[in-house]
Design a protein around this motif. Structure first.
Motif, PDB file in Angstrom:
ATOM      1  N   GLU A 101      24.551  37.636  51.408  1.00 25.10           N
ATOM      2  CA  GLU A 101      23.539  38.565  50.897  1.00 25.10           C
ATOM      3  C   GLU A 101      24.057  40.004  50.918  1.00 25.10           C
ATOM      4  OE1 GLU A 101      19.058  39.960  52.037  1.00 25.10           O
ATOM      5  OE2 GLU A 101      19.566  37.839  52.263  1.00 25.10           O
ATOM      6  N   ASP A 102      24.794  40.356  51.959  1.00 21.97           N
ATOM      7  CA  ASP A 102      25.352  41.702  52.082  1.00 21.97           C
ATOM      8  C   ASP A 102      26.871  41.583  52.286  1.00 21.97           C
ATOM      9  OD1 ASP A 102      25.494  44.457  52.290  1.00 21.97           O
ATOM     10  OD2 ASP A 102      24.892  44.496  54.401  1.00 21.97           O
ATOM     11  N   PRO A 103      27.628  41.424  51.188  1.00 20.60           N
ATOM     12  CA  PRO A 103      29.073  41.206  51.317  1.00 20.60           C
ATOM     13  C   PRO A 103      29.774  42.398  51.964  1.00 20.60           C
ATOM     14  CG  PRO A 103      28.331  40.823  49.059  1.00 20.60           C
ATOM     15  CD  PRO A 103      27.203  41.457  49.800  1.00 20.60           C
ATOM     16  N   PRO A 104      30.799  42.117  52.764  1.00 19.31           N
ATOM     17  CA  PRO A 104      31.584  43.225  53.331  1.00 19.31           C
ATOM     18  C   PRO A 104      32.432  43.870  52.235  1.00 19.31           C
ATOM     19  CG  PRO A 104      32.589  41.121  53.871  1.00 19.31           C
ATOM     20  CD  PRO A 104      31.294  40.812  53.177  1.00 19.31           C
ATOM     21  N   ARG A 105      32.741  45.153  52.396  1.00 20.36           N
ATOM     22  CA  ARG A 105      33.589  45.826  51.406  1.00 20.36           C
ATOM     23  C   ARG A 105      34.979  45.230  51.382  1.00 20.36           C
ATOM     24  NH1 ARG A 105      32.542  49.903  48.009  1.00 20.36           N
ATOM     25  NH2 ARG A 105      34.540  50.912  47.899  1.00 20.36           N
ATOM     26  N   GLY A 106      35.493  44.858  52.522  1.00 15.74           N
ATOM     27  CA  GLY A 106      36.835  44.296  52.579  1.00 15.74           C
ATOM     28  C   GLY A 106      36.831  42.940  53.258  1.00 15.74           C
ATOM     29  N   VAL A 107      37.711  42.067  52.816  1.00 22.34           N
ATOM     30  CA  VAL A 107      37.885  40.765  53.444  1.00 22.34           C
ATOM     31  C   VAL A 107      39.378  40.518  53.614  1.00 22.34           C
ATOM     32  CG1 VAL A 107      35.755  39.729  52.564  1.00 22.34           C
ATOM     33  CG2 VAL A 107      37.829  39.555  51.223  1.00 22.34           C
ATOM     34  N   GLU A 108      39.719  39.778  54.658  1.00 22.64           N
ATOM     35  CA  GLU A 108      41.122  39.478  54.894  1.00 22.64           C
ATOM     36  C   GLU A 108      41.507  38.115  54.346  1.00 22.64           C
ATOM     37  OE1 GLU A 108      42.512  40.213  58.843  1.00 22.64           O
ATOM     38  OE2 GLU A 108      41.260  41.995  59.044  1.00 22.64           O
ATOM     39  N   GLN A 109      40.611  37.146  54.442  1.00 22.64           N
ATOM     40  CA  GLN A 109      40.912  35.781  54.008  1.00 22.64           C
ATOM     41  C   GLN A 109      40.602  35.620  52.518  1.00 22.64           C
ATOM     42  OE1 GLN A 109      42.440  33.566  55.828  1.00 22.64           O
ATOM     43  NE2 GLN A 109      42.438  34.835  57.647  1.00 22.64           N
ATOM     44  N   VAL A 110      41.616  35.770  51.684  1.00 25.89           N
ATOM     45  CA  VAL A 110      41.442  35.578  50.250  1.00 25.89           C
ATOM     46  C   VAL A 110      42.294  34.398  49.794  1.00 25.89           C
ATOM     47  CG1 VAL A 110      40.908  38.018  49.821  1.00 25.89           C
ATOM     48  CG2 VAL A 110      43.273  37.211  49.621  1.00 25.89           C
ATOM     49  N   ILE A 111      41.895  33.827  48.682  1.00 25.87           N
ATOM     50  CA  ILE A 111      42.702  32.792  48.039  1.00 25.87           C
ATOM     51  C   ILE A 111      43.824  33.526  47.305  1.00 25.87           C
ATOM     52  CG2 ILE A 111      42.726  30.971  46.297  1.00 25.87           C
ATOM     53  CD1 ILE A 111      39.639  30.706  46.829  1.00 25.87           C
ATOM     54  N   SER A 112      45.071  33.162  47.551  1.00 29.33           N
ATOM     55  CA  SER A 112      46.179  33.853  46.902  1.00 29.33           C
ATOM     56  C   SER A 112      46.124  33.668  45.385  1.00 29.33           C
ATOM     57  CB  SER A 112      47.529  33.353  47.415  1.00 29.33           C
ATOM     58  OG  SER A 112      48.575  33.995  46.681  1.00 29.33           O
ATOM     59  N   LEU A 113      46.228  34.767  44.674  1.00 26.29           N
ATOM     60  CA  LEU A 113      46.207  34.720  43.216  1.00 26.29           C
ATOM     61  C   LEU A 113      47.623  34.729  42.622  1.00 26.29           C
ATOM     62  CD1 LEU A 113      43.105  36.938  42.381  1.00 26.29           C
ATOM     63  CD2 LEU A 113      43.263  34.464  42.737  1.00 26.29           C
ATOM     64  N   ARG A 114      48.632  34.517  43.452  1.00 26.43           N
ATOM     65  CA  ARG A 114      50.007  34.438  42.943  1.00 26.43           C
ATOM     66  C   ARG A 114      50.155  33.312  41.916  1.00 26.43           C
ATOM     67  NH1 ARG A 114      54.031  37.354  44.125  1.00 26.43           N
ATOM     68  NH2 ARG A 114      53.103  38.116  46.036  1.00 26.43           N
ATOM     69  N   PRO A 115      49.637  32.087  42.194  1.00 23.10           N
ATOM     70  CA  PRO A 115      49.721  31.028  41.175  1.00 23.10           C
ATOM     71  C   PRO A 115      48.939  31.381  39.900  1.00 23.10           C
ATOM     72  CG  PRO A 115      49.173  30.082  43.317  1.00 23.10           C
ATOM     73  CD  PRO A 115      49.086  31.570  43.458  1.00 23.10           C
ATOM     74  N   VAL A 116      47.871  32.136  40.052  1.00 31.15           N
ATOM     75  CA  VAL A 116      47.076  32.572  38.898  1.00 31.15           C
ATOM     76  C   VAL A 116      47.921  33.498  38.024  1.00 31.15           C
ATOM     77  CG1 VAL A 116      45.105  34.012  38.215  1.00 31.15           C
ATOM     78  CG2 VAL A 116      44.834  32.269  39.986  1.00 31.15           C
ATOM     79  N   ALA A 117      48.574  34.462  38.651  1.00 28.12           N
ATOM     80  CA  ALA A 117      49.428  35.388  37.895  1.00 28.12           C
ATOM     81  C   ALA A 117      50.494  34.609  37.132  1.00 28.12           C
ATOM     82  CB  ALA A 117      50.064  36.412  38.831  1.00 28.12           C
ATOM     83  N   GLU A 118      51.109  33.651  37.807  1.00 25.78           N
ATOM     84  CA  GLU A 118      52.148  32.844  37.163  1.00 25.78           C
ATOM     85  C   GLU A 118      51.570  32.073  35.974  1.00 25.78           C
ATOM     86  OE1 GLU A 118      54.706  28.984  38.417  1.00 25.78           O
ATOM     87  OE2 GLU A 118      54.776  30.671  39.831  1.00 25.78           O
ATOM     88  N   ALA A 119      50.421  31.443  36.167  1.00 27.41           N
ATOM     89  CA  ALA A 119      49.793  30.660  35.095  1.00 27.41           C
ATOM     90  C   ALA A 119      49.408  31.536  33.904  1.00 27.41           C
ATOM     91  CB  ALA A 119      48.568  29.927  35.626  1.00 27.41           C
ATOM     92  N   LEU A 120      49.039  32.787  34.174  1.00 31.59           N
ATOM     93  CA  LEU A 120      48.614  33.696  33.106  1.00 31.59           C
ATOM     94  C   LEU A 120      49.769  34.491  32.510  1.00 31.59           C
ATOM     95  CD1 LEU A 120      45.291  35.059  34.670  1.00 31.59           C
ATOM     96  CD2 LEU A 120      45.574  33.229  32.957  1.00 31.59           C
ATOM     97  N   GLY A 121      50.966  34.308  33.059  1.00 30.52           N
ATOM     98  CA  GLY A 121      52.114  35.058  32.551  1.00 30.52           C
ATOM     99  C   GLY A 121      52.079  36.523  32.947  1.00 30.52           C
ATOM    100  N   ILE A 122      51.487  36.803  34.086  1.00 26.69           N
ATOM    101  CA  ILE A 122      51.396  38.174  34.610  1.00 26.69           C
ATOM    102  C   ILE A 122      52.454  38.339  35.685  1.00 26.69           C
ATOM    103  CG2 ILE A 122      49.925  39.791  35.880  1.00 26.69           C
ATOM    104  CD1 ILE A 122      47.521  38.473  34.464  1.00 26.69           C
ATOM    105  N   GLN A 123      53.125  39.470  35.688  1.00 27.12           N
ATOM    106  CA  GLN A 123      54.202  39.726  36.650  1.00 27.12           C
ATOM    107  C   GLN A 123      53.721  39.532  38.081  1.00 27.12           C
ATOM    108  OE1 GLN A 123      55.325  43.742  35.809  1.00 27.12           O
ATOM    109  NE2 GLN A 123      56.155  43.259  33.794  1.00 27.12           N
ATOM    110  N   SER A 124      54.525  38.828  38.881  1.00 25.00           N
ATOM    111  CA  SER A 124      54.146  38.544  40.269  1.00 25.00           C
ATOM    112  C   SER A 124      54.067  39.812  41.106  1.00 25.00           C
ATOM    113  CB  SER A 124      55.110  37.549  40.898  1.00 25.00           C
ATOM    114  OG  SER A 124      56.408  38.093  40.953  1.00 25.00           O
ATOM    115  N   ARG A 125      54.741  40.882  40.704  1.00 23.42           N
ATOM    116  CA  ARG A 125      54.670  42.135  41.464  1.00 23.42           C
ATOM    117  C   ARG A 125      53.256  42.740  41.430  1.00 23.42           C
ATOM    118  NH1 ARG A 125      54.525  46.660  38.453  1.00 23.42           N
ATOM    119  NH2 ARG A 125      55.146  46.522  36.285  1.00 23.42           N
TER     120      ARG A 125
END
Length: 151
Positions: A101-125
């Protein structure tokens, strides 16, 4: 008197109210194009004297890389097209579970989007700490002009 007339013509107010309205617009729009998300949380920040940066967090159940790539791609495109505030960059992150209901501004545990970048053809940097950070030039190249520029 002229000042009041100009203020009345502006599509949004100023300062925090303007950000709050922009956030609400983008959250609704992204939620509509990413129905598999369990919620969306958007924040705005200054990244320079007048430059605005937006962060879009998708709360989403663990999905395969292709499905996550599709969700992130749709979220980025919709945020870029619907933001009424000019952006210099857009950060996307994914978190497993439901939006609190009240999300924190920052979170540490995220799902890595590195595979997403690769799948979308976006530079891993452009993936930093699991988050995908898309600068304005990449957003324009990938999604076309910002929505506010198409008037």
């Amino acid at each position: 008197m002229l000042f009041l007339g100009l203020a009345a013509c502006a599509p949004f107010g100023s300062g925090p109210d303007r950000d709050a309205e922009a956030i609400a617009v983008v959250e609704r729009a992204v939620g509509a194009v990413v129905p598999e998300a369990n919620g969306v949380f958007v924040t705005m920040a200054f990244s320079g004297p007048s430059d605005r940066a937006m962060s879009v967090r998708l709360y989403i159940d663990p999905v395969d890389d292709a499905a996550l790539a599709g969700a992130v791609d749709r979220a980025a495109g919709e945020a870029w097209r619907t933001s009424p505030i000019a952006l210099v960059d857009l950060t996307l992150e994914a978190v497993a579970g439901d939006r609190p209901e009240d999300p924190p501004r920052g979170v540490e545990q995220v799902i890595s989007l590195r595979p997403v970048a690769e799948a979308l053809g976006i530079q891993s940097r452009l993936v930093v700490s699991g988050r995908l950070i898309l600068p304005e030039a990449t957003l324009t190249t990938r999604y076309g002009p910002a929505g506010r520029d198409e008037e």
